[in-house]
Every structure is written in structure tokens, then in C-alpha cells.
Design a protein around this motif. Structure first.
Motif, short mmCIF file in Angstrom:
data_model
loop_
_atom_site.label_atom_id
_atom_site.label_comp_id
_atom_site.label_asym_id
_atom_site.label_seq_id
_atom_site.Cartn_x
_atom_site.Cartn_y
_atom_site.Cartn_z
N ALA A 24 42.35 28.13 40.09
CA ALA A 24 43.65 28.77 40.18
C ALA A 24 43.87 29.41 41.56
N VAL A 25 42.83 30.00 42.13
CA VAL A 25 42.96 30.55 43.49
C VAL A 25 43.18 29.41 44.48
N ALA A 26 42.38 28.37 44.37
CA ALA A 26 42.44 27.27 45.33
C ALA A 26 43.74 26.45 45.22
N HIS A 27 44.24 26.26 43.99
CA HIS A 27 45.32 25.27 43.81
C HIS A 27 46.56 25.74 43.06
N LEU A 28 46.51 26.88 42.40
CA LEU A 28 47.65 27.28 41.56
C LEU A 28 48.37 28.53 42.05
N GLY A 29 48.03 29.00 43.24
CA GLY A 29 48.74 30.15 43.78
C GLY A 29 48.27 31.50 43.26
N LYS A 30 47.11 31.56 42.66
CA LYS A 30 46.56 32.84 42.18
C LYS A 30 46.13 33.64 43.41
N ARG A 31 46.82 34.74 43.65
CA ARG A 31 46.53 35.56 44.83
C ARG A 31 46.03 36.95 44.46
N ILE A 32 45.72 37.13 43.18
CA ILE A 32 45.13 38.37 42.67
C ILE A 32 43.87 37.98 41.91
N GLU A 33 42.75 38.58 42.25
CA GLU A 33 41.51 38.36 41.51
C GLU A 33 41.11 39.67 40.85
N ASN A 34 41.06 39.67 39.54
CA ASN A 34 40.75 40.87 38.77
C ASN A 34 39.25 41.16 38.80
N ARG A 35 38.93 42.38 39.14
CA ARG A 35 37.54 42.81 39.24
C ARG A 35 37.43 44.23 38.68
N PRO A 36 36.25 44.61 38.20
CA PRO A 36 36.07 45.99 37.74
C PRO A 36 35.78 46.96 38.89
N TRP A 37 35.76 46.48 40.11
CA TRP A 37 35.43 47.30 41.27
C TRP A 37 36.37 46.95 42.44
N LYS A 38 36.61 47.96 43.25
CA LYS A 38 37.44 47.78 44.44
C LYS A 38 36.70 46.93 45.46
N PRO A 39 37.44 46.19 46.30
CA PRO A 39 36.76 45.50 47.39
C PRO A 39 36.20 46.52 48.37
N TRP A 40 35.06 46.20 48.93
CA TRP A 40 34.48 47.09 49.93
C TRP A 40 35.48 47.24 51.08
N PRO A 41 35.62 48.44 51.64
CA PRO A 41 36.53 48.59 52.79
C PRO A 41 36.19 47.63 53.93
N SER A 42 34.92 47.33 54.11
CA SER A 42 34.52 46.44 55.20
C SER A 42 34.92 44.98 54.97
N ILE A 43 35.28 44.61 53.75
CA ILE A 43 35.67 43.23 53.47
C ILE A 43 37.18 43.03 53.58
N VAL A 44 37.94 44.12 53.50
CA VAL A 44 39.40 44.01 53.60
C VAL A 44 39.76 43.51 55.00
N GLY A 45 40.59 42.49 55.03
CA GLY A 45 40.96 41.85 56.28
C GLY A 45 40.04 40.71 56.67
N LYS A 46 39.00 40.51 55.90
CA LYS A 46 38.01 39.46 56.20
C LYS A 46 38.20 38.26 55.26
N LEU A 47 37.63 37.15 55.68
CA LEU A 47 37.64 35.94 54.88
C LEU A 47 36.49 35.96 53.88
N VAL A 48 36.74 35.40 52.71
CA VAL A 48 35.69 35.22 51.71
C VAL A 48 35.74 33.78 51.22
N ALA A 49 34.59 33.28 50.84
CA ALA A 49 34.49 31.95 50.24
C ALA A 49 34.69 32.10 48.74
N ILE A 50 35.63 31.35 48.19
CA ILE A 50 35.85 31.36 46.74
C ILE A 50 34.93 30.31 46.14
N HIS A 51 33.99 30.78 45.35
CA HIS A 51 32.93 29.95 44.80
C HIS A 51 33.16 29.74 43.31
N ALA A 52 33.07 28.50 42.85
CA ALA A 52 33.18 28.17 41.43
C ALA A 52 31.79 28.24 40.82
#
Length: 155
Positions: A24-52
Motif C-alpha cells: 500500500a505504501v509502494a503502490h496505493l498511495g498510503k502516506r501514513i504508517e501507523n506505529r505505537p511510537w513516534k519517529p525518532w527526531p533524527s529520522i524526520v526528513g530522512k529516507l527510509v527503506a520500506i521493507h515487506a
């Protein structure tokens, strides 16, 4: 080579998602990923690999596909066709929300993505929980694919 020795341009964190959420992230326009924790401040603005994730849970995947269709009207491909144990996209983390009308959000924290590029060929890679360092060889290929997509998009 350890993460600390890795050249900055090759550093890439991985984020493992169950299928069909990675699709859904890769192909269906899902631009929100639900997590029980906030992203680390150091990762905001950075690229991440979406892994299946490699693991298959037929019941959860069927439920997720039905949820996606009911919530967004989008159809998920047959579960057996979805890649497993591979990086399927690269995205930039732009922040997070705790409330939004976005149909993908259920909370408590919705990581926000933009600049999402689906990889034309999933890159086999072992995932982990949380944010984890992508092996440098895999990161180089994923980042090169991401860069090419953005160069093509530039006028």
C-alpha cells in the motif's frame, strides 16, 4: 562495515511492514504508517527503506485487504503475488500526526511519508523490528533507484 563507518550518502534505515501494508505504501498511495511510537527526531526528513516482512499471516492479510478496500476503495493484489522479505520502496519521513482525516490513519502515531518511490524490482533483504540499518550494498541500490526516479520527475 558497521553503521558508524558507512558513508552518509549510503546510510539508510529500514522499516518493516507486514503485507499488504508495504504494498500500500509502494503502490496505493498510503502516506501514513501507523506505529505505537513516534519517529525518532533524527529520522524526520530522512529516507527510509520500506521493507515487506517475510512472514505470511493469511488471516491478517485477508483482513487487511478487506480493510483497505472498505476504507479507501482500493484493491490489493492476490496475497501470493506480493513480495516478501524485500525492500519494496523508499520514502522520506516528514513527521507524524496523532489525529487526521486521512483514511489510512488509525493511530496512535501516524508517520507521514512523501517522495515515495516503488522499486521496480524488490530488493531481497532481511528485516528487523523498529528502525534498522539496511546493508550498505542494498542501500546503494535502493537509493540509486530513488534518485533516478526524482531526476526523471524534474523538469
Amino acid at each position: 562495515m558497521t553503521t558508524k563507518e558507512r558513508p552518509l550518502e549510503d546510510a539508510l534505515a529500514g522499516l518493516t511492514l507486514w503485507q499488504p501494508w508495504a504494498h500500500a505504501v509502494a503502490h496505493l498511495g498510503k502516506r501514513i504508517e501507523n506505529r505505537p511510537w513516534k519517529p525518532w527526531p533524527s529520522i524526520v526528513g530522512k529516507l527510509v527503506a520500506i521493507h515487506a516482512a517475510a512472514k505470511v499471516d493469511v488471516v491478517d492479510e485477508e483482513y487487511a485487504a478487506e480493510w483497505i478496500c472498505a476504507r479507501t476503495g482500493l484493491v490489493v493484489p492476490e496475497a501470493s503475488t506480493l513480495p516478501r522479505g524485500a525492500i519494496v520502496a523508499v520514502a522520506r519521513v516528514t513527521g507524524f500526526v496523532t489525529a487526521t482525516t486521512d483514511p489510512w490513519f488509525v493511530g496512535p502515531f501516524g508517520w507521514q511519508f512523501d517522495q515515495v518511490v516503488a522499486l521496480p524490482t524488490p530488493l531481497p533483504c532481511r528485516g528487523k523490528q523498529g528502525l534498522w540499518p539496511v546493508p550498505v550494498e542494498v542501500a546503494r541500490v535502493a537509493l540509486a533507484t530513488w534518485r533516478v526516479a526524482f531526476e526523471r520527475a524534474m523538469p
